[in-house]
Each structure stands twice: as C-alpha cells, then as structure tokens.
Scaffold this motif. Structure first.
Motif, short mmCIF file in Angstrom:
data_model
loop_
_atom_site.label_atom_id
_atom_site.label_comp_id
_atom_site.label_asym_id
_atom_site.label_seq_id
_atom_site.Cartn_x
_atom_site.Cartn_y
_atom_site.Cartn_z
N ARG A 35 -107.98 -8.43 -76.32
CA ARG A 35 -106.86 -7.58 -76.71
C ARG A 35 -106.10 -8.17 -77.89
NH1 ARG A 35 -104.58 -6.61 -70.65
NH2 ARG A 35 -104.46 -8.88 -70.83
N THR A 36 -105.72 -7.33 -78.83
CA THR A 36 -104.85 -7.76 -79.91
C THR A 36 -103.41 -7.48 -79.50
OG1 THR A 36 -104.73 -5.64 -81.09
CG2 THR A 36 -106.64 -7.06 -81.54
N ASN A 37 -102.47 -7.73 -80.42
CA ASN A 37 -101.06 -7.44 -80.13
C ASN A 37 -100.73 -5.96 -80.23
OD1 ASN A 37 -101.49 -7.79 -83.05
ND2 ASN A 37 -99.30 -7.39 -83.22
N VAL A 38 -101.66 -5.15 -80.69
CA VAL A 38 -101.45 -3.70 -80.81
C VAL A 38 -102.20 -2.99 -79.69
CG1 VAL A 38 -101.76 -1.67 -82.27
CG2 VAL A 38 -101.16 -3.87 -83.30
N ASP A 39 -101.49 -2.22 -78.91
CA ASP A 39 -102.08 -1.54 -77.77
C ASP A 39 -103.25 -0.65 -78.20
OD1 ASP A 39 -102.15 -0.78 -75.00
OD2 ASP A 39 -101.34 1.17 -75.61
N GLY A 40 -104.38 -0.80 -77.51
CA GLY A 40 -105.54 0.04 -77.80
C GLY A 40 -106.46 -0.51 -78.87
N ILE A 41 -106.06 -1.59 -79.53
CA ILE A 41 -106.90 -2.22 -80.55
C ILE A 41 -107.41 -3.55 -79.99
CG2 ILE A 41 -107.08 -3.11 -82.89
CD1 ILE A 41 -106.56 -0.14 -82.83
N TRP A 42 -108.73 -3.70 -79.94
CA TRP A 42 -109.38 -4.88 -79.41
C TRP A 42 -110.24 -5.51 -80.52
CZ3 TRP A 42 -109.20 -5.50 -73.77
CH2 TRP A 42 -108.52 -4.46 -73.13
N ALA A 43 -110.62 -6.75 -80.35
CA ALA A 43 -111.47 -7.40 -81.35
C ALA A 43 -112.38 -8.41 -80.66
CB ALA A 43 -110.64 -8.08 -82.43
#
Length: 464
Positions: free
Chosen positions: A299-307
């Motif tokens: 998970r990144t710090n932005v909801d719904g954005i993963w890396a």
C-alpha cells in the motif's frame, strides 16, 4: 465511457502478471496495462535471456575443456548471431506463455502507455486513441531501467547497457564492465568465457559488495584465475567513444588516473525506477529517491494506489516482485497475507562459479549483536562435486549461538542457485540447527554440503 474493473495493474513484469493471475483466481475482474511486451524486462530483456546466454557460455567452456572429462572436441567455435537468436527465441517462447496465461485466467490485456489520472482512474494512450479505465484499486508495477553514467550515455554501439549486451552484433575483443553487482559479474563471466578480454571496475573495496565477504574474496580469486582483470576501489572519471572503441579514464586506488582503450563497455551501475510521468506526483504518492514508498502489503500513502517490484526499492529481484504482487492482491481481496519479509528473499548470481545467499552475512549478524556459530564446508569435500569436475566453492551457514536460528546462508560454486532454496525454506519455517542436523540428505548430491556446513557450525562435520 470508461471500462470498469476491480483491479488495474500498470506493468506486466514478474510482479504485474503474477498479481493479475492471483487476482483472477480470487474472483477479481482484472486488467493489465503494458506499453511494450508482456513479461516485462525480466522475461524479455533480463533474467531469462541472460540465463540462455550464460548456458551457451557454460557449454562452450565445457567443450573447450573436454579433455578433462576424457572427451575430444576439436575446432570448437561459435556463431554469435545464432547464440543471440537462441536467447531471443527463449524469451519469445516465454512471452507467448504469459499471453496464454492472461487468456486462461481471463485477464484483459490493454496495450499502450498508461497514466494514473485520478484515484481509481487510469488513461491508456494507444497511438492516436485513448482508452479510459476505472478500478477501485490500481497496482503500479512499472519496473525500472538501467542507470546511465552522468557523463557518458549508452549509445548501443560501444557503450552498452544490459539490453545492448544481450543482443551484440559483434563480439567484444576487449571489454570494460563498470560495476560488479550481479548484472556486471554475469556479463563479465559470459563474455570472458566466450573469449573476450574482460576488465571489471568497481568503486567499492570488493566485488559483489552485498554478498558475504568470504564469498566476495573467493569470487575475486576465481574470476582472476579465469583471466578477468578486477579493479576494486577504483573510480571511473571519463568514458567516451574513440576510433573503433571507447576510452576510459580510470582512477586507481593510488589516485593515479590512467587512460585505457576498450572495444566496448557495459554500464552496470544500478537501476532507475520507472515512476516518472505516470501520474503519481499529482496524486501525492510518496517516493524516496524515485522509489515508491509502501508498507508490508504494497500500500502507498494514497488510498487505492498500490506498488510492487522494482519501483518500490531493493532488492531489485523478479521473485521479490512476484511475491509482493501476491501479497498486495490477497490484501486487496480481503485476505490476511503475511507482510513481505525481505530477509527471506534469496539472491542469486549466475556467473561461473555461481553465487547464492539468503539472510544476514556474518559481518551483518555481528553488527546486529548476535553471538554466532558459523559453519563452512568446501566443495572439495563433496563426492558429487568432484565427480562433476566442479570441486571449487563452499557453503557457509551463520547461526545464532543462543537460539540455533539460521541467520544466513552463503554459497559459491556449481548449481548453488538451485541449492539455496533449501535454506530459504528453512528460514521461512523458522527451523533451527537441530532440525537441519536431523534431516537426511540424499547421497551423492551437492546438497550434502548444506548438511555438512550446518554440522560444521557445531563442530560435528563428518567429511572435513
């Protein structure tokens, strides 16, 4: 109107396509976006085709040394174009395999250049056409590219990156390899075995600097014995095409700068994450020196954005990307996967000899404050290694003296990239020295050295 999915994955390398398959297995509607070829760098321009090249050089080495096996091989040679063609066909076969897997798992493949335009929205440019996609979750798996020297961009003619080095139109006569990580050492090994005069320049004090110091020292001697010139603690102050080759300004340990001309140079100084111009800045996705910051689930710090994968930082390995992809997808699907434990990711270098490791080096374990028990067993003490004609190398194991925990394992020699998985499984299962000692290893096998190394850590080695 945008096509809607449960998950859109940007990038189809070993992180992206594996994540897509697992997501489909979990019942998610998935699309994967790829700007070049399915399988990404690893399959098309990295892990797989380089192993095809290295297999060729390995066989060529054996052919040249046939007499040591009681065989005769006269007038041994090679056709460079056919060597490269075989490597490309291997990559092509696997690319087709990934296409088949996408179809089998009902993953929609969208070809084009993808950009995240907002949370849950992704735009794909296909020439003059643009396709809009929507998904509650987006995984960024865009990988990385070779890092150029600031003062000498690769030209594909005499200054190469790994991509150029995999499809040479001519054989280097005198090759400079800049950087002694896994990529640099593998290409040095390949071209040296194929007959090039090879020099490696490394600014750090030793080659393969992330490996255990004893492994680095062994590789230094082994590669030097093979005829490779190793310049450690050495800088590169200039590199420029000149005549029919390239001239390098090499700064030696004593501070003296020497100019030397080579036919070709390979730049293997690391990678740059592909995080630019894909919409992350506008969304406020946090990065660290270009790498996307994630938690243990991707998970990144932005909801719904993963890396996942190389865009998230070291180690830059295909199997790490694949595992990160599975963890992220299982979390997205509502599961409870374990967080990524980078300490249990094996590292492999497919040179001659091979190198493989997992966990802490002896030095790192000491720095962490552990009291250690260290075992080491040489290939020369193993019957199978002697029978194979591969009696150079060793297996080293590092244990916590108080608990028996296997802190790290380090190997150098024939086929150690296959052997290392035994220690990876042992670490994953939190096995101690007791279980490893009581395990029966088949005879005659190279794996017996793994057992002997464990026994040796506790003063119980049988054959050495």
């Amino acid at each position: 109107m945008a096509d809607t999915y449960d998950l859109v994955i940007l990038g189809s390398g070993p992180g992206g396509y594996v994540a897509a398959i697992r997501a489909s297995q979990l019942g998610l509607k998935v699309a994967i976006v790829e700007r070049e070829r399915l399988g990404g760098i690893c399959l098309n321009w990295g892990c797989i085709p380089t192993k095809a090249l290295l297999r060729t050089s390995e066989i060529y080495h054996y052919m040249q040394n046939a007499e040591s096996y009681g065989l005769k091989a006269d007038n041994v040679g090679f056709d460079l174009a056919k060597v490269v063609d075989r490597s490309r066909k291997v990559a092509g076969q696997l690319n087709a395999g990934v296409k088949g897997l996408m179809k089998k798992n009902k993953v929609t493949v969208v070809e084009g250049v993808g950009t995240v335009t907002a949370k849950g929205k992704l735009s794909v440019k296909q020439g003059d056409k643009t396709v809009e996609l929507e998904a509650k979750n987006i995984i960024v798996a865009t990988g990385a590219r070779a890092r150029d020297l600031s003062f000498a961009k690769a030209d594909g003619k005499v200054i190469w990156t790994y991509r150029h080095a995999m499809v040479p139109t001519e054989m280097p006569t005198k090759l400079l390899v800049i950087g002694s990580g896994a990529i640099g050492v593998e290409f040095a090994s390949f071209y040296n075995d194929m007959g090039a005069d090879v020099t490696i320049v490394e600014m750090l004090p030793r080659i393969l600097p992330v490996e255990d110091e004893e492994v680095s020292a062994f590789m230094d001697k082994a590669l030097t014995k093979q005829g490779i010139k190793l310049l450690t603690g050495t800088g590169l102050e200039g590199l420029a095409p000149s005549g029919n080759g390239v001239t390098a300004k090499i700064k030696h340990k004593d501070g003296k700068v020497v100019e030397e001309t080579f036919s070709h140079a390979i730049v293997a100084i690391g990678i740059v994450p592909n995080t630019e111009n894909i919409g992350l800045e506008a969304l406020g996705v946090e990065t660290d020196r270009g790498h996307i910051k994630t938690d243990g689930y991707g998970r990144t710090n932005v909801d719904g954005i993963w890396a996942i994968g190389d865009v998230t930082g070291a180690p830059w390995l295909a199997h790490k990307a694949s595992h990160e992809g599975i963890i992220a997808v299982e979390k997205i699907a509502g599961g409870s996967p374990h967080q990524m434990d980078k300490a249990n990711i094996p590292g492999c270098t497919y040179s001659r000899p091979q190198v493989a490791s997992v966990g802490m080096t002896e030095a790192k374990a000491k720095e962490a404050g552990y009291e250690l028990k260290v075992g080491k067993f040489p290939f020369i003490g193993n019957g199978k290694a002697i029978a194979l004609g591969e009696a150079e190398g060793f297996v080293k194991t590092v244990f916590d003296a108080k608990t028996g925990e296997l802190l790290g394992a380090h190997m150098v020699g024939a086929e150690v990239t296959e052997l290392i998985q035994g220690y990876v499984v042992a670490r994953q299962l939190e096995t101690t020295e007791a279980e490893l000692m009581e395990t029966v290893f088949a005879h005659p096998t190279l794996s017996e050295m793994m057992h002997e190394s464990v026994l040796g850590a506790y003063g119980r080695s049988i054959h050495y």
